[in-house]
Write a protein that holds these residues in place. Structure first.
Motif, PDB file in Angstrom:
ATOM      1  N   MET A 275      29.928  29.891  36.959  1.00 35.97           N
ATOM      2  CA  MET A 275      28.750  29.123  36.571  1.00 35.97           C
ATOM      3  C   MET A 275      27.492  29.984  36.488  1.00 35.97           C
ATOM      4  SD  MET A 275      29.004  25.620  36.705  1.00 35.97           S
ATOM      5  CE  MET A 275      30.315  24.481  37.082  1.00 35.97           C
ATOM      6  N   LYS A 277      25.085  33.537  36.386  1.00 34.30           N
ATOM      7  CA  LYS A 277      25.097  34.826  35.696  1.00 34.30           C
ATOM      8  C   LYS A 277      25.665  35.919  36.600  1.00 34.30           C
ATOM      9  CE  LYS A 277      23.006  33.153  32.031  1.00 34.30           C
ATOM     10  NZ  LYS A 277      23.753  31.896  31.928  1.00 34.30           N
ATOM     11  N   ASN A 319      32.522  31.167  42.361  1.00 38.39           N
ATOM     12  CA  ASN A 319      31.488  30.122  42.320  1.00 38.39           C
ATOM     13  C   ASN A 319      30.958  29.782  43.700  1.00 38.39           C
ATOM     14  OD1 ASN A 319      31.133  29.683  39.607  1.00 38.39           O
ATOM     15  ND2 ASN A 319      32.741  28.136  39.483  1.00 38.39           N
ATOM     16  N   LYS A 323      26.316  31.900  44.616  1.00 40.49           N
ATOM     17  CA  LYS A 323      25.533  30.716  44.299  1.00 40.49           C
ATOM     18  C   LYS A 323      24.189  31.143  43.737  1.00 40.49           C
ATOM     19  CE  LYS A 323      27.462  27.395  47.477  1.00 40.49           C
ATOM     20  NZ  LYS A 323      27.678  26.416  46.425  1.00 40.49           N
ATOM     21  N   PRO A 324      23.551  30.234  42.999  1.00 43.28           N
ATOM     22  CA  PRO A 324      22.195  30.573  42.554  1.00 43.28           C
ATOM     23  C   PRO A 324      21.289  30.727  43.774  1.00 43.28           C
ATOM     24  CG  PRO A 324      22.672  28.253  42.131  1.00 43.28           C
ATOM     25  CD  PRO A 324      23.954  28.882  42.574  1.00 43.28           C
ATOM     26  N   ARG A 325      20.274  31.577  43.671  1.00 43.74           N
ATOM     27  CA  ARG A 325      19.336  31.713  44.770  1.00 43.74           C
ATOM     28  C   ARG A 325      18.485  30.458  44.835  1.00 43.74           C
ATOM     29  NH1 ARG A 325      14.282  32.870  45.775  1.00 43.74           N
ATOM     30  NH2 ARG A 325      13.730  33.126  43.593  1.00 43.74           N
ATOM     31  N   ARG A 326      18.439  29.839  45.995  1.00 38.52           N
ATOM     32  CA  ARG A 326      17.651  28.619  46.134  1.00 38.52           C
ATOM     33  C   ARG A 326      16.167  28.958  46.061  1.00 38.52           C
ATOM     34  NH1 ARG A 326      22.249  26.243  45.402  1.00 38.52           N
ATOM     35  NH2 ARG A 326      23.382  25.452  47.210  1.00 38.52           N
ATOM     36  N   PHE A 327      15.422  28.111  45.377  1.00 41.77           N
ATOM     37  CA  PHE A 327      13.973  28.290  45.322  1.00 41.77           C
ATOM     38  C   PHE A 327      13.425  28.093  46.727  1.00 41.77           C
ATOM     39  CE2 PHE A 327       9.609  27.015  44.878  1.00 41.77           C
ATOM     40  CZ  PHE A 327       9.141  27.710  43.774  1.00 41.77           C
ATOM     41  N   GLY A 328      12.557  29.007  47.151  1.00 40.00           N
ATOM     42  CA  GLY A 328      11.957  28.850  48.473  1.00 40.00           C
ATOM     43  C   GLY A 328      12.704  29.608  49.546  1.00 40.00           C
ATOM     44  N   LYS A 330      13.018  32.856  49.345  1.00 40.33           N
ATOM     45  CA  LYS A 330      12.417  34.182  49.427  1.00 40.33           C
ATOM     46  C   LYS A 330      10.981  34.005  49.931  1.00 40.33           C
ATOM     47  CE  LYS A 330      10.630  35.404  45.450  1.00 40.33           C
ATOM     48  NZ  LYS A 330      10.546  35.831  44.056  1.00 40.33           N
ATOM     49  N   ILE A 331      10.706  34.512  51.082  1.00 36.60           N
ATOM     50  CA  ILE A 331       9.354  34.352  51.604  1.00 36.60           C
ATOM     51  C   ILE A 331       8.550  35.601  51.252  1.00 36.60           C
ATOM     52  CG2 ILE A 331       7.961  33.784  53.621  1.00 36.60           C
ATOM     53  CD1 ILE A 331      10.061  31.707  53.172  1.00 36.60           C
ATOM     54  N   LYS A 332       7.510  35.381  50.486  1.00 36.24           N
ATOM     55  CA  LYS A 332       6.685  36.519  50.073  1.00 36.24           C
ATOM     56  C   LYS A 332       5.493  36.655  51.017  1.00 36.24           C
ATOM     57  CE  LYS A 332       7.590  37.415  45.401  1.00 36.24           C
ATOM     58  NZ  LYS A 332       7.062  37.477  44.060  1.00 36.24           N
ATOM     59  N   LYS A 334       2.095  36.202  52.107  1.00 36.77           N
ATOM     60  CA  LYS A 334       1.392  35.039  51.578  1.00 36.77           C
ATOM     61  C   LYS A 334      -0.062  35.263  51.213  1.00 36.77           C
ATOM     62  CE  LYS A 334       0.778  32.431  55.556  1.00 36.77           C
ATOM     63  NZ  LYS A 334       1.024  31.232  56.298  1.00 36.77           N
ATOM     64  N   ILE A 335      -0.901  35.344  52.177  1.00 34.12           N
ATOM     65  CA  ILE A 335      -2.319  35.382  51.820  1.00 34.12           C
ATOM     66  C   ILE A 335      -2.688  36.749  51.241  1.00 34.12           C
ATOM     67  CG2 ILE A 335      -4.622  34.883  52.672  1.00 34.12           C
ATOM     68  CD1 ILE A 335      -2.906  32.583  53.301  1.00 34.12           C
TER      69      ILE A 335
END
Ligand code: SF4
Ligand code: SF4
Lengths: 336, 442
Positions: A275, A277, A319, A323-328, A330-332, A334-335
């Protein structure tokens, strides 16, 4: 106002105009150029083999769904039609008619419907049909009609060998690539399809043209076909560089033995490929590697059918692992 | 390359039929139906009674808690009933019915205040006023705005994002508002920046509204602290998490809030309402509504009093066309289909969309062909085909492990599925059960 005409359903209230049927027919369209080439090369035989495969695939799907499974008949969804065409493309033109029918039964009956129908099959139906025939009727399945341009009569078919077949046999008998070079078709002929092989696998140009169409129509993405071909090129390239007398060059490998047909049309079958890429790339590397290993060390000179079927079996695993990487997730930082 | 969000997304036909139409102010309707639950959170408590006379802007239902909102009378008139009527959710909800006083001239005034730029109120006063004046998120989520402004001590905010994306096809309410009330919105942004103590604001606008992008670039040319971000047209960019990802390339953590990445997002409509509340003492009693559909005689944008029955709006655009099959409250991707046009406009009504047979009907559901398209387009990185499957089989715990609760219900998956699978229907169902299971455990 409260009219019975008004329907209530949950959002979204829009749908794109893409349907699975359109996708199937797009693949059929993409295969037309390759079919035309094989008509030109194999003449009437190509027409008969393809027609028989299509009719018997549709018929088996109809009969099994209607009388055995007593379920909805889905022969108009385009998938059985496509299986028929692909099966025909994967056998020698002019294979005895009854064998084509047996192959169709294996493809539709065993590989597709016994798993629960479209979407539930693990293995590519057309390839199961082909491999079934190859195992049951190895002689007839490797009786390649010689590419005789403008051959219009079935009786004229003469048996030849495929490029990879010639190489494999020649190397086993101690010949070198240099000695074999006179027997194998030129790169140009392989590109155009003037060579021995399965009905629809020879013309690289025609197949690539269809593949391009599928990419433009977004039916397939580059991930599977390009990765397979690259993997094969790299691996055969390494061996060829080390020992060019005993290994064919990557161009021969890519242009023969159904590599392009397999990479663009068989491995990309949505139902039996991953499913995501990421998953597709892993799947494709697997196919490339296994194909080359079979070509070098296996009993069959072509190999890609087996490679695809083997990797088909890993798709559920791929499959669930890629899995696709879930949004959220990856913690970048922030400020700013 | 224009900016956009990191994962997934689709581009449905835009069909913005009304983007060149001025917002027209409708006269107050004869009767308004004002529900007490127009926002997310606790419904407001009614504080008027039958036969009471009410003034325009008077509080008629009081906020029921912190996550709740006051409700004001949109007209001057008399309360005739406290009734249960069907609202856009399809359920009967409590509602205050007010007959408009035909003689009261405030009902007919076109209220167009002169622009007021100086902000007199202090931050705490601003937040209080926003709360008192019933401001909620007008982009559709209707989350009470003061809650977002109550930033906890331990969170550091550094950026205010203004949502002018309007990624839903057909809708043009925000687009028109930006064009017609640009200066007011800029003042509104400054009010919010003051309340939040941030010194940076970015307005996100999709590039199909090029005129609005240009206008705001011009209006903010001398404002160092306010920037305009033109964004690639892609749905669901108006989702808070997607917008933050598009503009700042920050990902709100799973189950987190924009606050967790130092951001507060407000819709342009909300910003305008805040401007009116702070500068002109006007509570939230009207909003812009796009009334649209391919078969309508005259699709339009209106200033509509809260509580106006939808049927009045449909009359205004030339009546219900023959062959109408669906009436949608909101946009075509996330709006709710309603059965009955007596349903009133509420604070969350951004549009009314009328669709016919061709657009309304879902295709026949076929087997999943495992094409992966739903996975490709999901902006949250989920596997919709799998979630549907798990919901269908009742495997809710597994679905929760597969992050079903993070689905934002954007509908992109159902939109693309070539087999017409009702993915979001099942995912919603699974989410609801999961929620119930979780609350019964507590
Ligand atoms: S509705 Fe949910 S699952 Fe479907 S695409 Fe949107 S976020 Fe993903
Ligand atoms: S888009 Fe539809 S057909 Fe394709 S994988 Fe998802 S559910 Fe299956």
């Amino acid at each position: 106002m409260d009219s019975p005409q008004i329907v209530i359903s949950a959002s979204p209230h829009l749908h794109s105009d893409r349907t699975s049927k359109k996708i199937m027919y797009d693949v059929v369209i993409a295969l037309v150029p390759a079919f035309l080439v094989s008509l030109y090369v194999f003449g009437f035989n190509a027409l008969i083999t393809t027609s028989i495969a299509i009719v018997s695939c549709l018929l088996f799907e109809f009969l099994i769904q209607k009388y055995l499974m007593k379920s909805e008949v889905t022969i108009t969804d385009g998938s059985a039609l496509l299986t028929g065409i692909l099966l025909a493309f994967n056998v020698p033109a002019g294979l005895p008619i009854w064998m084509i029918i047996v192959g169709s039964l294996a493809a539709i009956g065993i590989a597709k419907l016994s798993f629960g129908g479209l979407g539930f099959n693990v293995f590519n139906p057309a390839l199961v049909g082909r491999v079934f025939l190859l195992v049951c009727f190895p002689v007839q399945m490797t009786l390649w009609p010689l590419a005789v341009v403008n051959n219009t009569s079935i009786a004229d078919a003469v048996s030849g060998a495929t490029t990879l077949g010639i190489i494999k046999e020649g190397l086993q008998f101690g010949q070198t690539m240099g000695e074999l070079s006179s027997q194998i078709p030129s790169n140009m002929n392989m590109l155009l399809g003037i060579t021995g092989g399965s009905l629809g696998e020879m013309s690289a140009i025609a197949l690539l043209l269809g593949g391009l169409y599928l990419m433009i129509r977004k039916v397939i993405s580059w991930h599977i076909p390009i990765t397979i071909l690259l993997t094969m090129a790299v691996m055969t390239g390494v061996f060829w560089t080390i020992d060019p007398e005993h290994y064919a060059n990557p161009i021969i490998h890519l242009l023969s033995g159904g590599a392009i047909l397999g990479a663009f049309y068989m491995a990309t079958d949505m139902v039996t490929s991953p499913m995501t890429k990421k998953g597709m790339v892993i799947f494709a590397i697997g196919i490339g590697l296994i194909t080359v290993i079979i070509r070098f060390y296996g009993a069959y000179p072509e190999g890609i059918s087996f490679a695809i079927l083997i990797m088909n079996a890993f798709v559920p695993l791929i499959n669930s692992y890629f899995k696709p990487r879930r949004f959220g997730s990856k913690i970048k930082a922030k400020i700013m | 390359m224009l900016k956009t969000f990191s994962k997934g997304g689709i581009h449905p036909p835009e069909n913005k039929l009304t983007s060149a139409k001025d917002i027209k102010r409708l006269p107050a309707p004869k009767v308004v139906y004002v529900p007490i639950a127009q926002h997310i959170g606790i419904p407001a408590e009614i504080i008027v009674d039958r036969k009471d006379k009410v003034e325009i802007g008077q509080v008629i239902a009081k906020s029921g808690g912190f996550v709740s909102s006051n409700i004001h009378s949109p007209v001057a008139g008399t309360v005739t009933k406290l009734d249960m009527i069907i609202d856009s959710s399809g359920y009967k909800k409590q509602c205050i019915v007010i007959r408009t006083d035909a003689k009261n001239e405030t009902n007919f005034q076109e209220i167009d205040y002169p622009l007021k730029k100086e902000i007199d109120l202090e931050p705490a006063e601003i937040v209080k006023r926003i709360s008192d004046f019933g401001i909620v998120g007008l982009g559709g989520a209707t989350f009470p705005s003061h809650v977002k402004l109550n930033v906890k001590e331990d969170k550091k905010m550094d950026c205010l994002i203004i949502n002018g994306v309007e990624c839903e096809p057909y809708l043009t309410a925000d687009h028109r508002l930006m064009l017609e009330k640009g200066e007011e919105i800029v003042v509104g942004i400054k009010i919010l920046m003051k309340a939040l103590h941030v010194n940076k604001a970015i307005i996100g606008i999709e590039d199909n509204k090029h005129d609005a992008v240009e206008l705001f670039k011009r209006l903010t040319a001398n404002e160092k602290q306010i920037q305009v971000a033109a964004l690639q047209v892609k749905y669901p960019q108006g989702g808070e998490k997607q917008l933050i990802s598009a503009i700042l390339d920050r990902e709100v953590p799973k189950n987190g809030l924009p606050m967790d990445v130092g951001v507060v997002v407000n819709n342009v409509g909300t910003v305008f309402a805040i401007y009116e509340a702070i500068q002109h003492n006007k509570p939230l009693i009207e909003r812009v509504v796009t009334v649209t559909g391919k078969k309508l005689k005259n699709p339009s944008n209106f200033w509509v009093k809260i509580g106006t029955p939808i049927k009045d709006l449909i009359e205004e655009v030339g009546g219900m066309p023959e062959g109408t099959r669906k009436i949608i409250n909101g946009g075509p991707m996330m709006g709710k289909a309603i059965k009955n046009t007596d349903v009133p406009v509420t604070k969350g009504t951004s549009g009314i969309l009328i669709v016919d047979e061709d657009e309304a009907c879902r295709g026949e559901v076929k087997n999943c062909i495992r094409c992966g398209e739903c996975v490709n387009v999901c902006p949250m990185g989920l596997e919709p085909h799998l979630l549907m499957n798990l919901s269908e089989k009742g495997m809710y715990e597994k679905a929760a492990q597969e992050d079903i609760m993070t689905c934002i219900e954007c509908g992109s998956c159902s939109y693309v599925c070539p087999s017409n699978r009702p993915l979001l229907d099942y995912i919603r169902f699974g989410k609801n059960i999961t929620k119930q299971l979780a609350s019964s455990k507590n």
